[in-house]
Structures are given as structure tokens and as C-alpha cells.
Enzyme design. Structure first.
Site, mmCIF file in Angstrom:
data_model
loop_
_atom_site.group_PDB
_atom_site.id
_atom_site.type_symbol
_atom_site.label_atom_id
_atom_site.label_comp_id
_atom_site.label_asym_id
_atom_site.label_seq_id
_atom_site.Cartn_x
_atom_site.Cartn_y
_atom_site.Cartn_z
ATOM 1 N N HIS A 1 0.097 -0.453 0.604
ATOM 2 C CA HIS A 1 -0.738 -0.106 -0.543
ATOM 3 C C HIS A 1 -0.904 1.386 -0.638
ATOM 4 O O HIS A 1 -1.321 1.954 -1.792
ATOM 5 C CB HIS A 1 -2.158 -0.988 -0.929
ATOM 6 C CG HIS A 1 -3.159 -0.529 0.043
ATOM 7 N ND1 HIS A 1 -3.492 -1.115 1.253
ATOM 8 C CD2 HIS A 1 -4.217 0.541 0.160
ATOM 9 C CE1 HIS A 1 -4.384 -0.364 2.002
ATOM 10 N NE2 HIS A 1 -4.776 0.635 1.132
ATOM 11 N N ASP B 1 0.694 -6.350 4.023
ATOM 12 C CA ASP B 1 0.146 -4.840 3.894
ATOM 13 C C ASP B 1 0.774 -3.775 4.813
ATOM 14 O O ASP B 1 -0.058 -2.875 5.061
ATOM 15 C CB ASP B 1 -1.208 -4.629 3.490
ATOM 16 C CG ASP B 1 -1.859 -3.866 2.780
ATOM 17 O OD1 ASP B 1 -1.051 -2.966 2.012
ATOM 18 O OD2 ASP B 1 -2.822 -2.860 3.122
ATOM 19 N N GLY C 1 -9.406 7.115 2.518
ATOM 20 C CA GLY C 1 -8.333 7.886 3.194
ATOM 21 C C GLY C 1 -8.058 7.358 4.466
ATOM 22 O O GLY C 1 -7.070 7.706 5.222
ATOM 23 N N ASN C 2 -8.862 6.368 4.968
ATOM 24 C CA ASN C 2 -8.503 5.779 6.411
ATOM 25 C C ASN C 2 -7.359 4.865 6.357
ATOM 26 O O ASN C 2 -6.644 4.412 7.442
ATOM 27 C CB ASN C 2 -9.733 5.084 7.098
ATOM 28 C CG ASN C 2 -10.544 6.047 7.753
ATOM 29 O OD1 ASN C 2 -11.697 6.354 7.290
ATOM 30 N ND2 ASN C 2 -10.159 6.492 8.948
ATOM 31 N N SER C 3 -7.071 4.366 5.334
ATOM 32 C CA SER C 3 -5.882 3.302 5.202
ATOM 33 C C SER C 3 -4.587 3.660 5.781
ATOM 34 O O SER C 3 -4.215 4.861 5.545
ATOM 35 C CB SER C 3 -5.604 2.919 3.764
ATOM 36 O OG SER C 3 -6.287 1.883 3.002
ATOM 37 N N GLY D 1 6.906 -24.659 6.877
ATOM 38 C CA GLY D 1 7.480 -25.502 5.689
ATOM 39 C C GLY D 1 6.152 -26.455 5.478
ATOM 40 O O GLY D 1 6.519 -27.681 5.360
#
Length: 508
Positions: free
Chosen positions: A125, A155, A251-253, A309
């Protein structure tokens, strides 16, 4: 004297073995090396000496990690639209984004260097909308980066800068992480570069229902905003977060979650917040899951995901009462995919999964993270409860068959590469023979809203030429899109069904 001689001989043999091991790794082609192998080469030559002196001394760990955590700035056009990412809406604006009504928008995040030749892990992201990605290193150097590949299901994203001899963070083992142990979060909150905060691991295996939630229904969220509830499906989103109370903010992402030895145990991804800023808890993707994802992206351009599955439901007292069963923990198998690994192994609808590889299963993340580390063809022992008795099944995991997905840019090669919105893998000799071509790469991933998606060049397409230059690798693509003539980009190749195409784009 004999003892001295024997000691010297032992030391000599040990040193020779260590040197020999290093030389074996050194000779392996970098393109064929996993990130673990790359790191073995690096740390053989640069031994890790990090060791915190006592439970509350983080200086050595912080000093070792900070140089390899980067500040990422992205820019993208405002017409990409579609509203804000649910990751931002539900768990705070981890991107540090500043909305602009029109024109170019900008955002920021963090990344962690994991290979000396410029590979960086961050969040999907952080970079998914980016036309231009700028990486600032801790020693104040600036690079443009290109997206090697992304995995929205976890992510995660892998990006690359053109640099060598970079400092890296040592990959740890998230399976060994224990609730209550000290950890450090390193990143760039509020544009404050190289910030270190400390806390403990609050929980493991958290499934907070945030990945892939944009297509799901809304329920009340215990964090005070709306949380998307998972619909019964193949459970492609993989969530098994490490929860920490180390302060994490916008901002830590994509930044580092490390233990006191300075080892990367997680990639910071989300926060639980009413306000968008730190209120007590953050969530990181465990590094053992990330290793498989990143190695696949580097090797194949996309993730080779394996599936059991089945569709399943987490059991709790309410669900057990609804299903009229006594078991209140585990996973209730609500459906079986025809032709899937579970069906072939003999697992049936109504079974309750109690263990995976002998480890008790309490919720979906216990199964999903384990499967997320594996590749199609791998085997997994699953224990189910059936007729009040436990039974083991050896399931051969099968791969997912992706459905085919049926622009003004700058002159920067990295920016143009990102605008293409695709990942590539060189053609094998068999594939070249099939399409009767002497050169080419196959499109392994198409990112929504980018040029390949807009012009309906789907996954599985073959790119043979760009601007009349034969294409056999990403390096060839970089060369072909640099210094365009008359601002034209001409891409030639074949669709998955063998139909030829010759598309021209105007680059401004």
C-alpha cells in the site's frame, strides 16, 4: 606439542571450511540466489556482532538497523481516484499522506534494505499507486526505485534501487518470537527520518480483516471505525500479524520491526487507531511469511501461491452453537474446492481442522500463514476432527490459476517502468519454442490501474520487443525505455492465446 599441533590443525580446518562455504555462495549466480543466501554471503564477509547488553539496552540493535531503513516518497496523479485505501481509512494514515485536491499527490513511508545490491522490502500500500518512487537512504543519498513486484494478499512489495554495498538488516526467525519480548520499530513517522521506538510483542497471529477488505461487507469494528468482514471464499488474504505496542505512526509503513539482536522479525504494516495516530497497538507482517513472498517476487515476478482448496470458518462458542457442534476452537470446513488438494487427500465438508503439522490451530491465521510460506506441490499434514476422532491427512497443495485480466509519464526509466505496472520473468527455451521467438519475457503480474492493465495486456502475455530492441530481461526493458525517441513507446509481443500485438503509446 601434539595437543598444540592438533589444536592448530583443527583451527586451520575450521577456517578453511568457513572460507570454502563463503566461496561456494560467492560463486552462485546472484540472480539464482534467495535473499537468505545473499545475506549469508554478506554476513560471512561482515559478521553480525549485535547483542543487546541486558533487557533494556537497545543501543547496539538500533545502531545496526537504522542505516538500512530507508525513507520512501511516492508521487502519483490525482486522477487515479477510487477513494482512499481501506488500510488508510481503517487503521490510520500510515502513509503520512497529504491529500491534494488535484494534480500530483504525494505520500511517504519506509522500507528495509535486505540485499546489498539494492533490494528493499516495503508495503504494497506504500507503492501500489506510485508513478515515481524516491528512496532516501540513512546516509542522505537519493535514488529512484522501480517496483519488482507486489503481493496485495500479504501487503508486501519488493522494490529495487541501483546501488551496491548497501547496509542491510539481518533476517530473523519470526517463529521464535515470544509474546512479551522487547522489540524495536524503526521507520520514518511524520517525515521524521530514522526514528526508533521500543515496546514488547503484545500478541502473535492476529487476523484483523484488513487485507483485501475493499470488496467485503462492513461490520462494527472494535477499533472504533468500520472493519470489513471476510466473506466465505478461498481466503487469499493472508493475515497473521505480530502485534506490538512499540509506537508506530503515519510514515512507519514498510519499516522494520526488530528484536534486541537487531534481526528483522516483521515489516510494519498497520495501526489500530481512532485518530490515525498511535493509540497503543501496531501490526507487522512476520518475516518468515515475507521471506517466501519476496523470494518468489525476485525469482518469478509474482508469488507462486499454494492453496489447500477449502473454505472455512473460525470456530467460537457462537459459531459452534449455530452449527450445533461442541467444539469451540479450530476451523470448520464449510466447503471443498473440486480438484483441490484437500479433496484429493480426503478432507470433507464438516470436518474441523485442529492441527497443522502437529501444531494446534485456534484461528484462521494459524493455517493461512503456514500455507502462505509454501509452494504448489509442497505437502502439508492437516489433522481434522471427524466423528469425534482426530485423523491426519497429507495434503498436496495446488496452485492458483490466475484469471486473465482483460498515459502521460516522465522520462525517468524507473518511473516509466512503474507506470507499465507489470512484473516479468525471462522466457524458458520451451516457451520460446512454443511461440517461435528468439527473445522475450513473460508478464507474470499486472497491477490494476497501470498502463498494461489499461491497455489490456494481461498476465501470461509475451513481450518480445520494446522500441525495436529485443527483450530478454528486466535490464533489457530498462535499456529500451531510457531515452525514448520522439516520446514513443512501442511494445510488441503475443497475447496468451498466441495472437500478436504491436501497441504504441505516447510518452510525455
Amino acid at each position: 606439542m601434539k595437543k598444540v599441533g592438533l589444536t592448530l590443525l583443527t583451527a586451520f580446518v575450521g577456517g578453511a571450511m568457513a572460507l570454502g562455504t563463503y566461496k561456494v555462495f560467492e560463486k552462485k549466480s546472484a540472480d539464482n540466489m534467495s535473499f537468505e543466501d545473499r545475506q549469508k554471503v554478506y554476513f560471512t564477509n561482515n559478521p553480525a556482532t549485535v547483542s543487546s547488553a541486558g533487557a533494556v539496552d537497545f543501543t547496539q540493535a538500533a545502531g545496526a538497523v537504522t542505516p538500512a531503513v530507508v525513507y520512501i516518497r511516492t508521487s502519483y496523479s490525482s486522477n487515479q481516484g477510487g477513494g482512499r485505501n481501506p488500510l488508510e481509512e481503517m487503521f490510520g494514515d500510515m502513509l503520512g499522506q497529504r491529500q491534494r485536491p488535484q494534480g500530483v499527490q504525494q505520500a511517504s513511508g519506509s522500507g528495509v534494505i535486505i540485499s546489498p545490491d539494492g533490494y528493499i522490502v516495503t508495503n504494497n500500500h506504500v507503492v501500489e499507486k506510485a508513478d515515481k518512487i524516491t528512496v532516501n537512504t540513512n546516509d542522505h543519498r537519493r535514488f529512484e526505485a522501480k517496483v519488482v513486484g507486489t503481493d496485495p494478499n500479504t501487503d508486501l512489495a519488493l522494490i529495487k534501487i541501483s546501488a551496491t554495498d548497501l547496509p542491510i538488516v539481518k533476517l530473523g526467525n519470526s517463529d521464535e518470537v515470544k509474546v512479551g519480548e522487547w522489540v524495536l520499530a524503526v521507520g520514518n513517522p511524520f517525515n521524521l527520518t530514522s526514528t526508533v521506538t521500543a515496546g514488547i510483542v503484545s500478541a502473535k497471529g492476529r487476523n484483523i480483516g484488513i487485507i483485501g477488505s475493499e470488496n467485503n461487507d462492513e461490520d462494527e469494528n472494535p477499533f472504533g471505525r468500520t472493519q470489513m468482514s471476510q466473506k466465505p471464499r478461498l481466503n487469499k488474504a493472508i493475515e497473521s500479524f505480530i502485534q506490538t505496542d512499540a509506537a508506530i505512526n503515519p510514515g512507519n509503513s514498510g519499516g522494520a520491526l526488530v528484536n534486541t539482536k537487531g534481526e528483522l522479525i516483521g515489516v510494519n504494516s498497520a495501526i489500530a487507531s481512532h485518530t490515525g495516530s498511535y493509540e497503543g497497538y501496531g501490526f507487522a507482517i512476520p518475516i518468515n511469511l515475507a521471506k517466501k513472498v519476496l523470494n518468489d517476487i525476485q525469482k518469478y515476478g509474482s508469488v507462486k501461491r499454494a492453496y489447500v482448496g477449502i473454505s472455512f470458518t473460525d470456530l467460537d462458542p457462537d459459531k459452534a452453537k449455530e452449527l450445533n457442534i461442541s467444539r469451540t476452537t479450530g476451523l470448520y470446513v464449510s466447503d471443498i474446492v473440486d480438484g483441490g488438494g484437500a479433496a484429493a487427500a480426503g478432507i470433507k465438508k464438516g470436518d474441523i481442522i485442529t492441527k497443522v503439522e502437529g501444531v494446534p490451530v485456534y484461528e484462521s491465521s494459524d493455517l493461512q500463514e503456514r500455507v502462505g510460506r509454501l509452494t504448489p506441490g509442497d505437502k502439508l499434514k492437516i489433522t481434522v476432527l471427524r466423528d469425534d476422532a482426530e485423523k491426519d491427512f497429507n495434503v498436496t497443495l495446488k496452485g492458483d490459476i490466475p484469471a486473465p485480466k482483460t498515459a502521460a509519464v516522465s522520462k525517468s526509466a524507473e518511473e516509466l517502468f512503474n507506470r507499465l505496472g507489470a512484473s516479468f520473468q525471462p522466457l524458458s527455451n520451451a516457451q520460446k519454442a512454443k511461440y517461435r521467438v528468439s527473445s522475450g519475457v513473460i508478464v507474470t503480474q499486472v497491477r490494476p490501474g497501470r498502463l498494461f492493465d489499461d491497455t489490456e495486456i494481461p498476465e501470461g502475455s509475451i513481450i518480445t520487443n520494446i522500441n525495436r530492441q529485443p527483450i530478454n530481461s528486466i535490464a533489457d526493458i530498462d535499456k529500451a525505455i531510457t531515452n525514448l525517441r520522439n516520446g514513443h513507446l512501442v511494445i510488441k509481443g503475443y497475447y496468451p492465446d498466441g495472437t500478436a500485438f504491436n501497441n504504441m503509446f505516447q510518452v510525455q
